[in-house]
Design a protein around this motif. Structure first.
Motif, short mmCIF file in Angstrom:
data_model
loop_
_atom_site.label_atom_id
_atom_site.label_comp_id
_atom_site.label_asym_id
_atom_site.label_seq_id
_atom_site.Cartn_x
_atom_site.Cartn_y
_atom_site.Cartn_z
N GLU A 173 0.83 -1.20 0.00
CA GLU A 173 0.00 0.00 0.00
C GLU A 173 0.87 1.25 0.00
OE1 GLU A 173 -4.18 1.06 2.20
OE2 GLU A 173 -3.05 -0.70 2.82
N GLN A 174 1.92 1.24 0.81
CA GLN A 174 2.82 2.40 0.88
C GLN A 174 3.51 2.63 -0.46
OE1 GLN A 174 3.23 4.57 3.58
NE2 GLN A 174 4.21 5.75 1.97
N ARG A 175 3.93 1.56 -1.12
CA ARG A 175 4.59 1.68 -2.42
C ARG A 175 3.64 2.34 -3.43
NH1 ARG A 175 7.24 -3.56 -5.02
NH2 ARG A 175 8.70 -3.21 -3.33
N TRP A 176 2.37 1.92 -3.40
CA TRP A 176 1.39 2.49 -4.33
C TRP A 176 1.15 3.97 -4.02
CZ3 TRP A 176 -0.32 1.95 -8.90
CH2 TRP A 176 -1.46 2.62 -9.32
N GLN A 177 1.02 4.32 -2.74
CA GLN A 177 0.81 5.71 -2.37
C GLN A 177 2.01 6.57 -2.77
OE1 GLN A 177 -0.07 5.43 1.81
NE2 GLN A 177 -2.20 4.81 1.45
N ASP A 178 3.22 6.04 -2.61
CA ASP A 178 4.42 6.76 -3.03
C ASP A 178 4.39 7.01 -4.53
OD1 ASP A 178 5.27 6.71 -0.42
OD2 ASP A 178 6.78 5.13 -0.73
N ARG A 179 3.99 5.99 -5.29
CA ARG A 179 3.92 6.14 -6.74
C ARG A 179 2.90 7.21 -7.13
NH1 ARG A 179 1.17 5.05 -11.19
NH2 ARG A 179 2.18 4.21 -13.02
N GLN A 180 1.74 7.18 -6.49
CA GLN A 180 0.72 8.18 -6.79
C GLN A 180 1.22 9.59 -6.48
OE1 GLN A 180 -2.51 6.37 -4.48
NE2 GLN A 180 -3.67 6.23 -6.39
N LEU A 181 1.93 9.75 -5.37
CA LEU A 181 2.47 11.06 -5.00
C LEU A 181 3.50 11.52 -6.02
CD1 LEU A 181 2.58 13.37 -2.99
CD2 LEU A 181 4.30 12.07 -1.70
N ARG A 182 4.39 10.61 -6.44
CA ARG A 182 5.40 10.98 -7.46
C ARG A 182 4.73 11.41 -8.76
NH1 ARG A 182 7.84 6.36 -5.47
NH2 ARG A 182 7.28 5.19 -7.33
N GLU A 183 3.67 10.68 -9.12
CA GLU A 183 2.96 11.00 -10.36
C GLU A 183 2.28 12.38 -10.24
OE1 GLU A 183 -0.56 8.98 -13.04
OE2 GLU A 183 0.75 7.70 -11.85
N VAL A 199 3.21 14.90 -8.27
CA VAL A 199 4.26 15.93 -8.28
C VAL A 199 4.80 16.12 -9.69
CG1 VAL A 199 6.60 16.46 -7.47
CG2 VAL A 199 4.87 15.60 -5.87
N ALA A 200 5.00 15.03 -10.39
CA ALA A 200 5.50 15.12 -11.77
C ALA A 200 4.53 15.90 -12.64
CB ALA A 200 5.72 13.71 -12.34
N GLY A 201 3.24 15.61 -12.50
CA GLY A 201 2.23 16.29 -13.30
C GLY A 201 2.21 17.78 -13.05
N LYS A 202 2.43 18.18 -11.81
CA LYS A 202 2.45 19.61 -11.46
C LYS A 202 3.64 20.33 -12.08
CE LYS A 202 -0.19 19.30 -7.19
NZ LYS A 202 -0.19 19.43 -5.73
N HIS A 203 4.68 19.57 -12.38
CA HIS A 203 5.89 20.16 -12.97
C HIS A 203 5.99 19.86 -14.46
CE1 HIS A 203 6.93 20.18 -8.67
NE2 HIS A 203 7.56 21.30 -8.98
N GLY A 204 4.91 19.39 -15.05
CA GLY A 204 4.90 19.11 -16.48
C GLY A 204 5.77 17.93 -16.89
N GLN A 205 6.01 17.02 -15.97
CA GLN A 205 6.85 15.86 -16.26
C GLN A 205 5.99 14.59 -16.23
OE1 GLN A 205 9.64 16.49 -12.99
NE2 GLN A 205 11.25 16.84 -14.52
N SER A 206 6.55 13.54 -16.80
CA SER A 206 5.89 12.24 -16.70
C SER A 206 6.46 11.49 -15.51
CB SER A 206 6.14 11.42 -17.98
OG SER A 206 7.48 11.00 -18.04
N ALA A 234 7.82 8.68 -15.66
CA ALA A 234 9.10 8.13 -16.12
C ALA A 234 10.22 9.13 -15.93
CB ALA A 234 9.01 7.71 -17.58
N ASP A 235 9.94 10.44 -16.16
CA ASP A 235 10.96 11.48 -15.96
C ASP A 235 11.38 11.55 -14.50
OD1 ASP A 235 10.91 12.23 -18.66
OD2 ASP A 235 9.32 13.70 -18.31
N VAL A 236 10.40 11.49 -13.62
CA VAL A 236 10.67 11.62 -12.19
C VAL A 236 11.42 10.41 -11.65
CG1 VAL A 236 9.59 11.82 -9.92
CG2 VAL A 236 8.68 13.11 -11.83
N THR A 237 11.09 9.22 -12.13
CA THR A 237 11.73 8.00 -11.62
C THR A 237 13.03 7.68 -12.33
OG1 THR A 237 10.44 6.63 -13.14
CG2 THR A 237 9.54 6.98 -10.93
N LEU A 256 16.54 5.34 -19.57
CA LEU A 256 16.94 3.97 -19.91
C LEU A 256 17.16 3.80 -21.41
CD1 LEU A 256 14.65 1.84 -17.57
CD2 LEU A 256 17.07 2.40 -17.29
N ASP A 257 16.39 4.49 -22.24
CA ASP A 257 16.54 4.37 -23.68
C ASP A 257 17.81 5.03 -24.17
OD1 ASP A 257 14.19 2.98 -23.88
OD2 ASP A 257 12.98 4.78 -24.16
N ALA A 258 18.30 6.03 -23.43
CA ALA A 258 19.50 6.77 -23.87
C ALA A 258 20.76 5.95 -23.68
CB ALA A 258 19.60 8.08 -23.09
N GLY A 259 20.72 4.96 -22.81
CA GLY A 259 21.92 4.20 -22.46
C GLY A 259 22.25 3.27 -23.52
#
Length: 92
Positions: free
Chosen positions: A60-70, A72-79, A81-84, A89-92
């Protein structure tokens, strides 16, 4: 028991009489239970109830953390994937 390297020493191990007697007693008890189930055609089972399983707290905590990251990312115009860092990974 045999050693796996030279000189391959070995030791013969046998169950003691008391251990064999105990095994025989347990076998006879199990066979008696089995015979009783066969005779009455009644077998032990789980109770006819529905069991409900809750997710462990870390799931449950992992899911809540993911939702929070998402969020925060949305508020900053990021996806997410950008935040995490997954977008790198594709650039490597």
């Amino acid at each position: 028991v045999v050693e796996t390297s030279p000189p391959y020493g070995l030791s013969v191990i046998e169950l003691a009489t008391r251990a064999l007697q105990l095994a025989e007693a347990k076998l006879q008890a199990a066979l008696g239970i089995w015979a009783d189930y066969m005779k009455h055609d009644r077998w032990p089972s789980w109770p006819p109830l529905t069991a409900y399983v809750e997710p462990p707290p870390w799931v449950e905590q992992r899911w809540q953390d993911r939702q929070l990251r998402e969020e925060v990312a949305g508020k900053h115009g990021q996806s997410l994937a950008d935040v995490t860092g997954l977008s790198n990974l594709d650039a490597g």
